[in-house]
Design a protein around this motif. Structure first.
Motif, PDB file in Angstrom:
ATOM      1  N   GLY A  60     -17.227  17.104  23.458  1.00 34.17           N
ATOM      2  CA  GLY A  60     -17.886  16.174  22.739  1.00 34.17           C
ATOM      3  C   GLY A  60     -18.981  15.425  23.153  1.00 34.17           C
ATOM      4  O   GLY A  60     -19.270  14.366  22.676  1.00 34.17           O
ATOM      5  N   THR A  61     -19.678  15.712  24.008  1.00 37.89           N
ATOM      6  CA  THR A  61     -21.062  15.121  24.654  1.00 37.89           C
ATOM      7  C   THR A  61     -22.000  15.084  23.686  1.00 37.89           C
ATOM      8  O   THR A  61     -22.746  13.976  23.308  1.00 37.89           O
ATOM      9  N   THR A  63     -21.444  15.618  20.450  1.00 35.16           N
ATOM     10  CA  THR A  63     -20.883  14.958  19.243  1.00 35.16           C
ATOM     11  C   THR A  63     -21.227  13.586  19.189  1.00 35.16           C
ATOM     12  O   THR A  63     -21.535  13.001  18.028  1.00 35.16           O
ATOM     13  N   ARG A  64     -20.915  12.864  20.323  1.00 31.48           N
ATOM     14  CA  ARG A  64     -20.985  11.318  20.171  1.00 31.48           C
ATOM     15  C   ARG A  64     -22.399  10.951  20.253  1.00 31.48           C
ATOM     16  O   ARG A  64     -22.626  10.066  19.718  1.00 31.48           O
ATOM     17  N   SER A  87     -11.528  13.826  22.063  1.00 34.44           N
ATOM     18  CA  SER A  87     -11.009  12.633  21.474  1.00 34.44           C
ATOM     19  C   SER A  87     -10.987  11.480  22.560  1.00 34.44           C
ATOM     20  O   SER A  87     -11.163  10.459  22.382  1.00 34.44           O
ATOM     21  N   ASP A  89     -12.379  11.118  25.243  1.00 36.94           N
ATOM     22  CA  ASP A  89     -13.789  10.517  25.921  1.00 36.94           C
ATOM     23  C   ASP A  89     -14.608   9.869  24.590  1.00 36.94           C
ATOM     24  O   ASP A  89     -15.684   9.382  24.937  1.00 36.94           O
ATOM     25  N   ASP A  90     -13.980   9.680  23.393  1.00 36.95           N
ATOM     26  CA  ASP A  90     -14.546   8.774  22.522  1.00 36.95           C
ATOM     27  C   ASP A  90     -13.637   7.822  22.099  1.00 36.95           C
ATOM     28  O   ASP A  90     -12.975   7.568  20.961  1.00 36.95           O
ATOM     29  N   LEU A  94     -16.185   7.131  17.570  1.00 43.94           N
ATOM     30  CA  LEU A  94     -17.445   7.262  16.988  1.00 43.94           C
ATOM     31  C   LEU A  94     -17.536   8.448  15.944  1.00 43.94           C
ATOM     32  O   LEU A  94     -18.325   8.750  14.947  1.00 43.94           O
ATOM     33  N   TYR A  97     -12.439  14.505  15.433  1.00 49.21           N
ATOM     34  CA  TYR A  97     -12.147  15.826  16.063  1.00 49.21           C
ATOM     35  C   TYR A  97     -11.070  16.723  15.850  1.00 49.21           C
ATOM     36  O   TYR A  97     -10.372  15.955  15.322  1.00 49.21           O
TER      37      TYR A  97
END
Length: 240
Positions: A60-61, A63-64, A87, A89-90, A94, A97
């Protein structure tokens, strides 16, 4: 038919074993070196009122980063372990997922029913798909984009094969992050440069823009220079 169980297990295993630190995965470069650089190629083509799907979102790098620029963003990945990391890491939510097998027609239709026509950001997914699945993958992309969405796709160019082979066969061994990829049985597939647009036109999409740009990795050579791999990009969708 879905992707093979073996293929799915490979990706689950990779994300279960991958280190958690930023940049711990070969392609997990800072968004300033990836998605932010790609924005100039696709921003003018994407309707900002549509959702954005980060297809093959990994941890998700990117994605965020994209969630900070588009109102509704969902990251999807084949591997449950990748989605769980994204999920985790967010913590501020934001983006959304979910796990998705992008060649599962029913699952793709369900995602489209939930989100409607969407823009898609996809980095290095097609060449990592089984050859038999590539047409179905792009057919699924056409379903997700619908009438109004666009896809921005980045794929490794043919020229990267020799570069990665040289790195893998270095007498000192491959760079650690590349070695981790190879150890899990993941190897870049071969998509010929000339064939890339054809996958999208065969799915009924028009190629609206295309170009070349190196794809930056998180790995470095012994002399400290960052390893970059040649890549191709395109924007596709239904022409207005």
């Amino acid at each position: 038919m879905n992707v093979s169980e073996r293929y799915a297990r490979v990706w689950e295993s990779f994300w279960e074993d991958a280190p958690y630190e930023p940049g711990g995965v070969l392609w997990d470069a800072d968004p300033a070196q990836t998605a932010e650089r790609h924005l100039r190629h696709f921003a003018a083509h994407f309707d900002p009122g549509l959702p954005l799907v980060d297809l093959g979102c990994g941890n998700g790098t990117q994605t965020r980063f994209l969630a900070g620029r588009y109102r509704r963003v969902v990251g999807v990945d084949l591997a449950h372990a990748a989605v769980a990391r994204a999920s985790r890491d967010d913590p501020h939510g934001l983006a959304a997922y979910q796990q998705l097998d992008a060649v599962d027609t029913d699952a793709v239709r369900a995602l489209h029913a939930e989100w409607g026509d969407a823009n898609i950001y996809m980095r290095g997914v097609l060449h990592q798909s089984d050859t038999a699945d590539r047409s179905r993958l792009v057919d699924g992309i056409a379903t997700l984009t619908g009438q109004r969405g666009r896809v921005f796709a980045v794929e490794l160019a043919e020229a990267c094969k020799g570069l990665l082979l040289d790195l893998a066969q270095d007498p000192a061994g491959p760079p650690p992050k590349l070695g981790a990829v190879l150890a899990h049985g993941i190897a870049p597939g071969e998509v010929q440069d000339a064939a890339l647009p054809g996958y999208f036109t065969a799915a009924g999409l028009d190629v609206l823009a295309a170009g070349e740009e190196p794809l930056l990795t998180t790995e470095f050579r012994p002399d400290g220079t960052r390893i970059e791999v040649p890549s191709l990009w395109l924007v596709a969708g239904l022409a207005a």
